[in-house]
Motif scaffolding. Sequence first.
Motif, short mmCIF file in Angstrom:
data_model
loop_
_atom_site.label_atom_id
_atom_site.label_comp_id
_atom_site.label_asym_id
_atom_site.label_seq_id
_atom_site.Cartn_x
_atom_site.Cartn_y
_atom_site.Cartn_z
N ASP A 92 -66.42 14.51 137.77
CA ASP A 92 -67.81 14.76 138.14
C ASP A 92 -68.64 14.71 136.86
OD1 ASP A 92 -70.26 15.60 139.03
OD2 ASP A 92 -69.53 17.45 139.95
N TYR A 93 -69.33 13.59 136.66
CA TYR A 93 -70.08 13.39 135.43
C TYR A 93 -71.36 14.23 135.37
CZ TYR A 93 -66.95 9.58 134.30
OH TYR A 93 -65.84 8.85 133.99
N SER A 94 -71.77 14.83 136.50
CA SER A 94 -72.97 15.66 136.50
C SER A 94 -72.71 17.04 135.89
CB SER A 94 -73.51 15.83 137.93
OG SER A 94 -72.63 16.63 138.70
N LYS A 95 -71.46 17.44 135.78
CA LYS A 95 -71.12 18.76 135.20
C LYS A 95 -71.03 18.65 133.68
CE LYS A 95 -69.07 20.71 139.13
NZ LYS A 95 -68.84 22.00 139.58
N ASP A 96 -71.53 19.68 133.03
CA ASP A 96 -71.44 19.75 131.58
C ASP A 96 -69.98 19.98 131.20
OD1 ASP A 96 -72.27 19.89 128.92
OD2 ASP A 96 -72.47 22.07 129.01
N ARG A 97 -69.47 19.19 130.33
CA ARG A 97 -68.08 19.37 129.90
C ARG A 97 -68.03 19.57 128.41
NH1 ARG A 97 -67.22 13.07 130.92
NH2 ARG A 97 -66.95 12.76 128.74
N LYS A 98 -66.94 20.18 127.99
CA LYS A 98 -66.74 20.47 126.57
C LYS A 98 -65.60 19.59 126.06
CE LYS A 98 -68.25 25.21 127.23
NZ LYS A 98 -68.88 24.98 128.49
N THR A 99 -65.95 18.35 125.73
CA THR A 99 -64.94 17.42 125.26
C THR A 99 -64.43 17.89 123.91
OG1 THR A 99 -66.10 15.63 126.38
CG2 THR A 99 -64.46 15.00 124.74
N PRO A 100 -63.14 18.19 123.82
CA PRO A 100 -62.60 18.75 122.57
C PRO A 100 -62.33 17.69 121.51
CG PRO A 100 -60.85 18.53 124.18
CD PRO A 100 -62.13 18.11 124.86
N THR A 101 -62.30 18.16 120.28
CA THR A 101 -61.85 17.31 119.18
C THR A 101 -60.35 17.12 119.35
OG1 THR A 101 -63.54 18.22 117.74
CG2 THR A 101 -61.66 17.16 116.67
N VAL A 102 -59.87 15.90 119.13
CA VAL A 102 -58.47 15.58 119.36
C VAL A 102 -57.85 15.06 118.07
CG1 VAL A 102 -56.88 14.11 120.66
CG2 VAL A 102 -58.90 15.06 121.78
N LYS A 103 -56.68 15.59 117.75
CA LYS A 103 -55.92 15.15 116.58
C LYS A 103 -54.93 14.08 117.04
CE LYS A 103 -52.51 16.67 113.26
NZ LYS A 103 -51.56 17.72 112.94
N PHE A 104 -54.86 12.99 116.31
CA PHE A 104 -53.97 11.88 116.60
C PHE A 104 -52.85 11.86 115.57
CE2 PHE A 104 -52.58 7.59 115.64
CZ PHE A 104 -52.34 7.03 116.88
N SER A 105 -51.61 11.77 116.03
CA SER A 105 -50.48 11.56 115.12
C SER A 105 -49.49 10.63 115.81
CB SER A 105 -49.83 12.89 114.72
OG SER A 105 -49.34 13.56 115.85
N GLN A 106 -48.58 10.10 115.02
CA GLN A 106 -47.67 9.11 115.57
C GLN A 106 -46.35 9.08 114.80
OE1 GLN A 106 -48.24 4.62 116.68
NE2 GLN A 106 -49.56 5.07 114.99
N THR A 107 -45.28 8.84 115.53
CA THR A 107 -43.97 8.61 114.94
C THR A 107 -43.51 7.23 115.40
OG1 THR A 107 -42.71 9.50 116.80
CG2 THR A 107 -43.45 11.10 115.12
N ASN A 108 -42.32 6.84 115.03
CA ASN A 108 -41.79 5.56 115.52
C ASN A 108 -41.57 5.57 117.03
OD1 ASN A 108 -41.71 4.39 112.99
ND2 ASN A 108 -39.63 5.06 112.58
N GLU A 109 -41.33 6.76 117.59
CA GLU A 109 -41.01 6.87 119.02
C GLU A 109 -42.20 7.19 119.90
OE1 GLU A 109 -39.22 8.91 116.72
OE2 GLU A 109 -37.79 7.27 116.45
N LYS A 110 -43.22 7.90 119.37
CA LYS A 110 -44.30 8.35 120.25
C LYS A 110 -45.63 8.52 119.54
CE LYS A 110 -41.94 12.02 121.37
NZ LYS A 110 -41.48 13.25 122.00
N ILE A 111 -46.68 8.56 120.36
CA ILE A 111 -48.04 8.88 119.92
C ILE A 111 -48.34 10.27 120.47
CG2 ILE A 111 -50.48 8.28 120.16
CD1 ILE A 111 -49.48 5.34 120.56
N ILE A 112 -48.94 11.12 119.65
CA ILE A 112 -49.21 12.50 120.06
C ILE A 112 -50.70 12.79 119.89
CG2 ILE A 112 -48.67 14.93 119.64
CD1 ILE A 112 -46.01 13.77 118.30
N LEU A 113 -51.34 13.24 120.96
CA LEU A 113 -52.74 13.65 120.95
C LEU A 113 -52.78 15.15 121.24
CD1 LEU A 113 -54.07 10.77 123.20
CD2 LEU A 113 -54.11 10.85 120.72
N THR A 114 -53.41 15.92 120.37
CA THR A 114 -53.48 17.37 120.54
C THR A 114 -54.93 17.81 120.42
OG1 THR A 114 -51.33 17.55 119.43
CG2 THR A 114 -52.58 19.58 119.71
N ASN A 115 -55.40 18.58 121.40
CA ASN A 115 -56.78 19.06 121.27
C ASN A 115 -56.80 20.39 120.54
OD1 ASN A 115 -56.49 21.23 123.09
ND2 ASN A 115 -57.51 20.19 124.77
N TYR A 116 -57.99 20.84 120.18
CA TYR A 116 -58.20 22.05 119.40
C TYR A 116 -57.59 23.28 120.05
CZ TYR A 116 -60.78 25.83 117.12
OH TYR A 116 -61.11 26.97 116.46
#
Length: 91
Positions: free
Chosen positions: A37-61
């Motif tokens: 629902d784009y009409s609702k105010d949302r709090k999009t968090p800052t996301v940390k990106f990291s990566q290994t040979n096997e996976k990509i990892i996204l972690t929010n605050y």
Amino acid sequence: MHLTGARLKVEFFDINTVRVRLAPAGEFETLPDYAIDYSKDRKTPTVKFSQTNEKIILTNYYGARVEINKRPVFVTIFDERGEIVVDGVNA
């Protein structure tokens, strides 16, 4: 699943809302979003990106985490306590 030419998009829409889209042919459909629902105010968090040979990892605050395994491709989503919310291996 082999992703040659495919596209995977992962977005944090809010503190505890993650959207995962897969376009097997490489093009995302332009259908309207029914789950967001784009009409609702949302709090999009800052996301940390990291990566290994096997996976990509996204972690929010707040500690929610998305792990994208590269081969085979699957997505696992963890809440802020580290508990699995969605397990792509067993989906």
